[in-house]
Scaffold this motif. Sequence first.
Motif, mmCIF file in Angstrom:
data_model
loop_
_atom_site.group_PDB
_atom_site.id
_atom_site.type_symbol
_atom_site.label_atom_id
_atom_site.label_comp_id
_atom_site.label_asym_id
_atom_site.label_seq_id
_atom_site.Cartn_x
_atom_site.Cartn_y
_atom_site.Cartn_z
ATOM 1 N N MET A 37 -21.184 55.423 -24.257
ATOM 2 C CA MET A 37 -20.363 54.934 -23.377
ATOM 3 C C MET A 37 -19.707 55.951 -22.504
ATOM 4 O O MET A 37 -19.545 56.063 -21.335
ATOM 5 C CB MET A 37 -19.313 53.902 -23.888
ATOM 6 C CG MET A 37 -19.910 52.473 -24.357
ATOM 7 S SD MET A 37 -18.515 51.630 -25.279
ATOM 8 C CE MET A 37 -17.097 51.993 -24.529
ATOM 9 N N GLY A 38 -19.249 57.113 -23.295
ATOM 10 C CA GLY A 38 -18.732 58.358 -22.714
ATOM 11 C C GLY A 38 -19.670 58.699 -21.870
ATOM 12 O O GLY A 38 -19.181 59.211 -20.565
ATOM 13 N N GLU A 39 -20.871 59.060 -22.177
ATOM 14 C CA GLU A 39 -21.941 59.833 -21.385
ATOM 15 C C GLU A 39 -22.197 58.964 -20.041
ATOM 16 O O GLU A 39 -22.232 59.633 -18.795
ATOM 17 C CB GLU A 39 -23.310 59.680 -22.007
ATOM 18 C CG GLU A 39 -23.247 60.837 -23.037
ATOM 19 C CD GLU A 39 -24.570 60.686 -23.738
ATOM 20 O OE1 GLU A 39 -25.667 60.805 -22.854
ATOM 21 O OE2 GLU A 39 -24.749 60.706 -24.976
ATOM 22 N N MET A 40 -22.058 57.739 -19.890
ATOM 23 C CA MET A 40 -22.218 56.731 -18.834
ATOM 24 C C MET A 40 -21.159 56.659 -18.088
ATOM 25 O O MET A 40 -21.166 57.048 -16.786
ATOM 26 C CB MET A 40 -22.525 55.428 -19.009
ATOM 27 C CG MET A 40 -24.053 55.093 -18.973
ATOM 28 S SD MET A 40 -24.682 53.244 -18.978
ATOM 29 C CE MET A 40 -23.563 52.634 -20.425
ATOM 30 N N THR A 41 -20.004 56.794 -18.380
ATOM 31 C CA THR A 41 -18.549 56.399 -17.834
ATOM 32 C C THR A 41 -18.105 57.810 -17.115
ATOM 33 O O THR A 41 -17.446 58.033 -16.103
ATOM 34 C CB THR A 41 -17.429 55.887 -18.536
ATOM 35 O OG1 THR A 41 -17.131 56.750 -19.696
ATOM 36 C CG2 THR A 41 -17.793 54.227 -18.684
ATOM 37 N N ARG A 42 -18.779 58.785 -17.906
ATOM 38 C CA ARG A 42 -18.440 60.257 -17.402
ATOM 39 C C ARG A 42 -18.943 60.633 -15.788
ATOM 40 O O ARG A 42 -18.513 61.053 -14.736
ATOM 41 C CB ARG A 42 -19.022 61.419 -18.155
ATOM 42 C CG ARG A 42 -18.719 62.674 -17.807
ATOM 43 C CD ARG A 42 -19.140 63.830 -18.901
ATOM 44 N NE ARG A 42 -18.612 63.585 -20.273
ATOM 45 C CZ ARG A 42 -19.394 63.375 -21.204
ATOM 46 N NH1 ARG A 42 -20.954 63.192 -21.160
ATOM 47 N NH2 ARG A 42 -19.279 62.897 -22.498
ATOM 48 N N HIS A 43 -20.064 59.768 -15.717
ATOM 49 C CA HIS A 43 -20.878 59.807 -14.335
ATOM 50 C C HIS A 43 -20.596 58.715 -13.364
ATOM 51 O O HIS A 43 -20.254 59.051 -12.220
ATOM 52 C CB HIS A 43 -22.431 59.750 -14.496
ATOM 53 C CG HIS A 43 -23.143 60.824 -15.289
ATOM 54 N ND1 HIS A 43 -22.970 62.242 -15.065
ATOM 55 C CD2 HIS A 43 -23.334 60.950 -16.878
ATOM 56 C CE1 HIS A 43 -23.519 62.915 -15.773
ATOM 57 N NE2 HIS A 43 -23.796 62.202 -16.985
ATOM 58 N N VAL A 44 -20.254 57.522 -13.818
ATOM 59 C CA VAL A 44 -19.905 56.462 -13.022
ATOM 60 C C VAL A 44 -18.595 55.573 -13.859
ATOM 61 O O VAL A 44 -19.190 54.962 -14.881
ATOM 62 C CB VAL A 44 -21.028 55.506 -12.693
ATOM 63 C CG1 VAL A 44 -20.587 54.210 -11.861
ATOM 64 C CG2 VAL A 44 -22.241 56.232 -12.218
ATOM 65 N N PRO A 45 -17.594 55.746 -13.737
ATOM 66 C CA PRO A 45 -16.491 55.373 -14.267
ATOM 67 C C PRO A 45 -16.740 53.515 -14.352
ATOM 68 O O PRO A 45 -16.504 52.831 -15.398
ATOM 69 C CB PRO A 45 -15.154 55.405 -13.537
ATOM 70 C CG PRO A 45 -15.515 56.724 -12.946
ATOM 71 C CD PRO A 45 -16.963 56.756 -12.887
ATOM 72 N N GLY A 46 -17.274 52.909 -13.152
ATOM 73 C CA GLY A 46 -17.531 51.682 -13.378
ATOM 74 C C GLY A 46 -18.350 51.203 -14.341
ATOM 75 O O GLY A 46 -18.536 49.858 -14.702
ATOM 76 N N ALA A 47 -19.210 52.024 -15.208
ATOM 77 C CA ALA A 47 -20.055 51.526 -15.989
ATOM 78 C C ALA A 47 -19.496 50.942 -17.074
ATOM 79 O O ALA A 47 -19.923 50.617 -18.000
ATOM 80 C CB ALA A 47 -21.139 52.998 -16.437
ATOM 81 N N HIS A 80 -26.179 54.160 -7.737
ATOM 82 C CA HIS A 80 -27.026 55.157 -7.206
ATOM 83 C C HIS A 80 -26.665 56.474 -7.851
ATOM 84 O O HIS A 80 -26.723 57.497 -7.156
ATOM 85 C CB HIS A 80 -26.985 55.365 -5.761
ATOM 86 C CG HIS A 80 -27.584 54.097 -4.958
ATOM 87 N ND1 HIS A 80 -28.954 53.355 -5.146
ATOM 88 C CD2 HIS A 80 -26.582 53.118 -4.429
ATOM 89 C CE1 HIS A 80 -28.736 52.089 -4.505
ATOM 90 N NE2 HIS A 80 -27.622 52.059 -3.899
ATOM 91 N N ASP A 81 -26.731 56.609 -9.179
ATOM 92 C CA ASP A 81 -26.455 57.874 -10.033
ATOM 93 C C ASP A 81 -27.683 58.020 -10.701
ATOM 94 O O ASP A 81 -27.482 57.344 -11.950
ATOM 95 C CB ASP A 81 -24.818 57.770 -10.702
ATOM 96 C CG ASP A 81 -24.678 58.933 -11.275
ATOM 97 O OD1 ASP A 81 -25.026 59.489 -12.340
ATOM 98 O OD2 ASP A 81 -23.606 59.827 -10.662
ATOM 99 N N ALA A 82 -28.110 59.085 -10.858
ATOM 100 C CA ALA A 82 -29.419 59.281 -11.487
ATOM 101 C C ALA A 82 -28.966 59.670 -12.790
ATOM 102 O O ALA A 82 -29.587 59.056 -13.765
ATOM 103 C CB ALA A 82 -30.112 60.542 -10.975
ATOM 104 N N ALA A 83 -28.027 60.416 -13.257
ATOM 105 C CA ALA A 83 -27.515 60.877 -14.443
ATOM 106 C C ALA A 83 -27.168 59.528 -15.269
ATOM 107 O O ALA A 83 -27.274 59.340 -16.442
ATOM 108 C CB ALA A 83 -26.334 61.878 -14.490
#
Length: 111
Positions: A37-47, A80-83
């Motif tokens: 969860m931390g990895e995803m929200t670091r790139h896109v908080p809405g994740a 649209h965030d690749a990471a």
Amino acid sequence: MQFLLLNLDGALTLDPQASDWAGCRLVRLIAGNPVTMGEMTRHVPGAGSYAPVTILIQQMPDGRTRVAYDTVASAIAPHHDAAASEVAQRLDTEVLDLLRQVTGVPATATA
């Protein structure tokens, strides 16, 4: 890690028009890995809206069970965030593999 378990069948049986739910179970399981969860929200908080994941489990009176899972990758694709998409795809693969193991559905089957 299980965050929350919602017994949706209890709410459905309160509805007098939902008599066809008698003997059924409907459970929504909210689970996830805080590191992922931390990895995803670091790139896109809405994740954070999509992780932890939701798994819906329906048990019919005859014993049949259905499992539903909406992929996180499809939910965050509009960002649209690749990471973040890479993390989401990895998460989806892990969740789907786990669901296939517990349900006995072979990996070649489509959901």
